[in-house]
Design an enzyme around this catalytic site. Structure first.
Site, PDB file in Angstrom:
ATOM      1  CG  ASN A 229      -1.679   1.219   1.475  1.00 17.31           C
ATOM      2  OD1 ASN A 229      -1.765   2.076   0.590  1.00 17.31           O
ATOM      3  ND2 ASN A 229      -2.274   1.350   2.662  1.00 17.31           N
ATOM      4  CD1 TRP A 230       3.605   1.078  -2.627  1.00 12.61           C
ATOM      5  CD2 TRP A 230       3.664   2.068  -4.628  1.00 12.61           C
ATOM      6  NE1 TRP A 230       4.393   0.308  -3.450  1.00 12.61           N
ATOM      7  CE2 TRP A 230       4.445   0.899  -4.695  1.00 12.61           C
ATOM      8  CE3 TRP A 230       3.555   2.859  -5.783  1.00 12.61           C
ATOM      9  CZ2 TRP A 230       5.107   0.491  -5.852  1.00 12.61           C
ATOM     10  CZ3 TRP A 230       4.213   2.470  -6.941  1.00 12.61           C
ATOM     11  CH2 TRP A 230       4.991   1.293  -6.970  1.00 12.61           C
ATOM     12  CE  LYS A 231      -0.047   3.170   4.814  1.00 11.55           C
ATOM     13  NZ  LYS A 231       0.090   3.252   6.271  1.00 11.55           N
TER      14      LYS A 231
ATOM     15  CG  HIS B 280      -5.762   1.893   5.321  1.00 11.27           C
ATOM     16  ND1 HIS B 280      -5.294   2.830   6.212  1.00 11.27           N
ATOM     17  CD2 HIS B 280      -4.770   0.985   5.159  1.00 11.27           C
ATOM     18  CE1 HIS B 280      -4.060   2.507   6.568  1.00 11.27           C
ATOM     19  NE2 HIS B 280      -3.716   1.390   5.944  1.00 11.27           N
TER      20      HIS B 280
ATOM     21  CD  GLU C 248      -3.495  -2.537   7.329  1.00 14.80           C
ATOM     22  OE1 GLU C 248      -2.431  -2.816   6.777  1.00 14.80           O
ATOM     23  OE2 GLU C 248      -4.083  -1.458   7.148  1.00 14.80           O
TER      24      GLU C 248
ATOM     25  N   GLY D 205       2.653   2.071  10.837  1.00 13.19           N
ATOM     26  CA  GLY D 205       3.635   3.143  10.694  1.00 13.19           C
ATOM     27  C   GLY D 205       4.327   3.519  11.989  1.00 13.19           C
TER      28      GLY D 205
ATOM     29  CB  SER E  48       5.372  -2.098  11.845  1.00  9.73           C
ATOM     30  OG  SER E  48       4.970  -0.770  12.160  1.00  9.73           O
TER      31      SER E  48
ATOM     32  N   GLY F 282       2.858  -1.222   4.242  1.00  4.95           N
ATOM     33  CA  GLY F 282       2.883   0.204   3.930  1.00  4.95           C
ATOM     34  C   GLY F 282       4.304   0.661   3.635  1.00  4.95           C
ATOM     35  N   GLY F 283       4.922   1.280   4.627  1.00 12.36           N
ATOM     36  CA  GLY F 283       6.252   1.884   4.475  1.00 12.36           C
ATOM     37  C   GLY F 283       7.274   1.013   3.765  1.00 12.36           C
TER      38      GLY F 283
HETATM   39  P1  PGA Z   1       2.942   0.164   7.639  1.00  8.73           P
HETATM   40  O1  PGA Z   1       1.449   0.388   7.048  1.00  8.73           O
HETATM   41  O2  PGA Z   1       3.459  -1.114   7.039  1.00  8.73           O
HETATM   42  O3  PGA Z   1       3.699   1.377   7.199  1.00  8.73           O
HETATM   43  O4  PGA Z   1       2.801   0.060   9.129  1.00  8.73           O
HETATM   44  C1  PGA Z   1       0.577  -0.686   6.856  1.00  8.73           C
HETATM   45  C2  PGA Z   1      -0.727  -0.187   6.274  1.00  8.73           C
HETATM   46  O5  PGA Z   1      -1.205   0.866   6.696  1.00  8.73           O
HETATM   47  O6  PGA Z   1      -1.318  -0.821   5.357  1.00  8.73           O
END
Ligand code: PGA
Length: 254
Positions: free
Chosen positions: A12-14, A98, A170, A176, A217, A238-239
């Protein structure tokens, strides 16, 4: 994870990456994961980059998801994007509900339910996100919160409607933050979602086949032990999905 379910690793590149940055990362990723046959690899770039990235991944094993949709087909809804538009940009899936959408953009269980309906109607795979906040976990409300999100989000569906459904657990406190749920904590919730939420309402067959991803994370260093758990079928990253090499390591978790 159990052998009968195919692992899915989704990035997920947000709200990161311009079109050219997204094309560059996708181009690298296609090469990095070209050998992967045992898992589905998915990326969810921002809307603006969907079509250019779809051209890059056309003949690869990487598939494309959007990060959100609006449930109407078309109309005077300034700033919104429909399921049909997402499909036409090359997506096969869409992330829905999300926690950042719930937290910053007022999404409710009711709007999430409408969005899942629109996705299924358009034959897009819905990746339905649920999760508790830190306060809810501390006050031991994790299971009641998840039960409510699941019941309301999946209201009015039959098990046939939900054949393609993917659930992403999640925990909001792990997104994050660098804090990951332990594999034991995640497994406990995944089992609850599968057995208490899915099986009781939709029966054994769907409960056994539905894929439940963990998100929060996820890194190359913790994916292995998460994937070792029987009810964890993949990850929503995410990250660590923003860099093709790092995400490639997560995809090659075995
Ligand atoms: P993260 O995000 O891996 O940066 O914690 C996960 C997400 O929000 O899908």
């Amino acid at each position: 994870m159990e052998e009968n379910r195919r692992p899915l690793i989704a990035g997920n590149w947000k709200m990161f990456k311009t079109c050219s940055e997204a094309v560059e990362t996708a181009t690298q990723l296609v090469k990095t994961v070209a050998d992967v046959t045992v898992a589905d690899v998915m990326i969810a770039p921002p809307f603006t980059a969907l079509f250019p990235v779809s051209e890059v991944i056309k003949n690869s094993n990487v598939v494309l998801a959007a990060q959100n949709l609006f449930w109407e087909n078309e109309g005077a809804y300034t700033g919104e994007i429909s399921a049909g538009m997402i499909l036409s940009a090359g997506c096969t899936a869409v992330i829905i509900g999300h926690s950042e959408r719930r937290q910053f953009f007022g999404e409710s269980d009711e709007s999430v339910n409408k969005k899942i309906k629109a996705a299924i109607k358009a034959k897009l795979i819905p990746i339905f996100c649920v999760g508790e906040t830190e306060k809810e976990r501390e006050s031991k409300d994790t299971f009641s919160v998840l039960d409510k999100q699941m019941k309301k989000g999946l209201q009015d569906f039959s098990s046939d409607d939900l054949e393609t459904l993917v659930i992403a657990y999640e925990p909001v406190w792990a997104i994050g933050t660098g804090k990951t749920a332990t594999s034991g904590q995640a497994q406990e919730v995944h089992r609850f979602l599968r057995e208490e939420c899915m099986e009781k309402k939709f029966g054994n067959k769907l409960a056994k086949s539905v894929r439940i991803l963990y998100g929060g994370s996820v890194k190359p260093g913790n994916i292995g032990e998460l994937m070792f758990m029987p009810d964890i079928d993949g990850a929503l990253v995410g990250g660590a999905s923003l860099d093709a090499e790092t995400f490639g390591k997560i995809v090659h978790y075995k």
